[in-house]
Design a protein around this motif. Sequence first.
Motif, PDB file in Angstrom:
ATOM      1  N   ARG A  87       0.830  -1.208   0.000  1.00 30.74           N
ATOM      2  CA  ARG A  87       0.000   0.000   0.000  1.00 30.74           C
ATOM      3  C   ARG A  87       0.860   1.252   0.000  1.00 30.74           C
ATOM      4  N   SER A  88       0.316   2.266  -0.640  1.00 31.70           N
ATOM      5  CA  SER A  88       1.059   3.522  -0.751  1.00 31.70           C
ATOM      6  C   SER A  88       0.046   4.653  -0.688  1.00 31.70           C
ATOM      7  N   TRP A  89       0.528   5.862  -0.712  1.00 31.20           N
ATOM      8  CA  TRP A  89      -0.327   7.058  -0.678  1.00 31.20           C
ATOM      9  C   TRP A  89      -1.456   6.878  -1.698  1.00 31.20           C
ATOM     10  N   SER A  90      -2.689   7.081  -1.261  1.00 35.70           N
ATOM     11  CA  SER A  90      -3.811   6.822  -2.149  1.00 35.70           C
ATOM     12  C   SER A  90      -3.693   7.691  -3.392  1.00 35.70           C
ATOM     13  N   GLY A  91      -3.951   7.084  -4.525  1.00 38.76           N
ATOM     14  CA  GLY A  91      -3.801   7.821  -5.779  1.00 38.76           C
ATOM     15  C   GLY A  91      -2.439   7.597  -6.425  1.00 38.76           C
ATOM     16  N   THR A  92      -1.544   6.932  -5.707  1.00 37.41           N
ATOM     17  CA  THR A  92      -0.268   6.580  -6.345  1.00 37.41           C
ATOM     18  C   THR A  92      -0.286   5.085  -6.631  1.00 37.41           C
ATOM     19  N   ASP A 115     -12.510 -11.351  10.287  1.00 33.19           N
ATOM     20  CA  ASP A 115     -11.613 -10.317   9.778  1.00 33.19           C
ATOM     21  C   ASP A 115     -10.429 -10.104  10.705  1.00 33.19           C
TER      22      ASP A 115
END
Lengths: 699, 281
Positions: free
Chosen positions: B36-41, B186
């Motif tokens: 996962r990374s900065w959303s939008g990247t 979960d």
Amino acid sequence: MKFQPDIGTPIPRVDAKEKISGAAAYINDIDMPGMLYAKTLRSKMAHGKIIKRHYPTLPEGYAIIDYRHIPGTNIVKAIYEDWQIFPVDEVRYIGEPILLVVGENKDVIIDILEAIEITYEEMEPQFEWIDSVIHYHYEKKHGSRPFADANRIIEHTYETGYQEQAYIEPQGMIGYLDQDKMTLIGSIQCPYYVKNAVLMALGWENERVRVIQAHVGGAFGGKEEYPSLIACQLAMAVIQVNKPVKLIFEREEDIIASTKRHPAQIAMKAAIDSEGHIMALKVHVGIDAGAVIGLSGVVLSRAMIAATGAYTIENLDVTGDVYRTHSVPTGAFRGFGAPQMMFAIEMFMEHIARNLGKEPLAYRMAYVAKQYDLTATSGTFRDPILMQKMIEEAMKRSRYEEKALQYQNLHRYQGIGMSFFLHGCGFTGSGEATTIKAKVRLRREASGVVHILIAAVDMGQGVRTAMRKLVAHMLEVPIDQVIYDLPDTDCVPDSGPTVASRTMMIVGGLVARAAQRLGMEPQIAVEIEETYHQPSEIQWDEARMQGDAYPAYSWGVNVVEVAVDPVTGEVSVVGAWSVYDVGKAIDTLMVRGQADGGLAQGIAYGYLEVMRHHQGKIQQRNLTDYIIPTAADMPPMETYLFDNPYAYGPYGAKGVGELTLVGGAPAIAKAIEMAIKRQITKIPVTPEMIMELMTHGED
Amino acid sequence: MVEARIPHSLQEALILMSQATYTIVNGATDLLVQKRSWSGTIPKFSQPPLYIRGLKELDYICERSGMLEIGATTSLETILHHPKTPKILQHIILTMASPAIRHQATLSGNIQNASPAGDSLVGLYLLDASIVLHNRHHERVISIQDFIVDVRKTMREADELITKVVLPIDKFSQCAYTKVGPRKTDAIAKVAFGGLIDIENDRIRDIRIAFGAVYKTVLRSRKIEESLMGKDRSAVPEMKHVLLEGYASLIQPIDDQRSNRWYRKTTALNLLEAFLDSISR
């Protein structure tokens, strides 16, 4: 008069369709032409001196924003003003924001962040609770003097941990200049807190800052004071780049850096006479503020004022300290000091009874507060208290007596626990009258459409539905003739923050009064304003913490039933029953929604939600490791409401939001105690703790 | 800049893998979380990702020559509902993640992840599952126990793809599985325990015991299991002490943000004890 159903009759939420369909714009759904992104560089050190900052050469269109860009005061306006917008030369906790990198391309922003080098000189971090910044003390009647004549003294210390708000939508905001007006749209609880903070940081005049609420995906107190910090930083960035800038936290960033519930250590001491009666209590409440005090003093006072919970105790000596440490700042969270205190007093009353060899329920019942009793701070419970009847109802619905008898005597690892509690509605002390001074407006257009002009934020609790319903009901007009847009400080007066279970009782009370006047107004197009006045009988002495700390109280009873697996120590919640007196429900279904969510959050605080730091570093940094309950963890919850109208609330309404959380933890802790036959003084009661208690603990 | 590839056939996937090293992305329910990374990247892969989840020819579950074969892109949900799926594996899948994730996640993904807390692995160890790997030129079969060598380390070569998992058809008279997680669903296991037993006329014909999340891989001791083979079920209580001590010396859990060593070990042994008690009863 037209036939109108009772105000409490449920109606569909006014925003249900736009939220379910995805049409509602949350902050990250909003994009603006030419908009840039910002990302925060955070301290990796709990305490350190910044010796040197090396910033790389920036590509065209990128900027670094730090303390040097603050035109006004480098402080986030809050109650205790020690929150720096950006640190100058010292970092005080892991996750403290040092600077923002702003630009168009997120990958480039990350590259810049990675190229920045901050050289620190490590300083000794303080994690012990010794640096008391705020100390309060109050007494009731003879204070601790009865201890000298006590036949017996019983004492226990209770501990509670962090709790994370875990709103679905992380913190986020967009800032831009509209002409020369700083405009901020955000996921916030308190538009005017944000506005006032930005005004102070910029040193601009009032008209040049505007704050607009976006749809908010949950807050729970986490968006009370914290968004002010982001807003100030963003405003600096907007001035530098002169373009819209969006700043949205990632989940882990949010968990590491934003405020959580204050961990507490509460020492309780009771003076007992020869008959086994409580002569006096001596209480000390310690809370961990982390590196920033902010509004911790108010959290402490709410906890201290709740020292006797739903009971009346004749003599009291209550002290408290807010400790500063080099850990993440703690702040507002649904309940605001009360959940910690309610856990301590509820367990202590149970433990006193057990220590004296008395039946705990009967022992507790004898102390339950009654109308006209003096409150802990020697104010008066003026309104009727229905607790005796509510307790009977809770016991009947849950078959408490039968189950308790069975579970106490059999070793079957089942238990049932019952908590009694209250919650003071509105701001603590004279805050409503002296600090907030709420103002509301109703404007009727020539078409007959009525606008509700208030700054209250719908963060999922349903306030937009409730307020529109209230006004429509009072004016006897269809609900779609009443408009309540998302608050915008350029359009609505400051009706105060959306906190402290005050929105329906205080703001709604003013709206109802304005509606009443509007109903009598012959002119169609007209605007009505109402301002808060403290009922004259409510008196509060801030310095001595004496008098009526709240204008009114909501009351509750929670019963929780559990089964503990003796092999693994795991707890299953098998039943939950609640009885609440919230004055009058403006919408019974919405109150039930609050009740289910609040109880789940309260129970989980008691047995599930573990968060700790190690040397200032939060260990549970995402929602895989920070465990909040799923639907599978909660049993069907039964909620019963008792009407007990409050004179100044609309239709008699009092506070709801926080009440439903504060009793969950002690109820489940008591149930677990019964199941494992061990004394519990600490939450969350994890399987690890249960296993430890079953292996080594005392009865 | 890495280039993602989406092969349309197994053959194409294997050819691509013979030419370059890829990160295999199957259900992606764990991998994309790890990356996962900065959303939008775009998530950062050090090697180009190869998306195989769409390979239809690996999406099957069937019985063949008395064994159950599960293709690499078959979802956990499909496996859960197959009539021949061993009971223990059904129990396990029901404790995994959430229904939405189970529709996307795969068994081979859980295997290749090789997490000490990988839920399905306890079942696969107990069942002596075989892993079938292909590269462009050959196929090989390796037992799960040999395939997983350490925390997140397997014997898969860079040009190899797990194509299927082979399980024996259930023959056990009794199975036990407990996942101790921080909540009901979960959740990542703090401790897991699985036991299989085949008893005929009170005699133990086969017994298998495995622990998850208390060692670098799933823990199973054939030596201890053998000491029980052929014994009468009534002999178990007197052996209990030795058995518990045997496993106690093997279990090496860790302290982390989810639980602690003492609890993991105590609970693992409690679960074993409860299982042993159920045999003699």
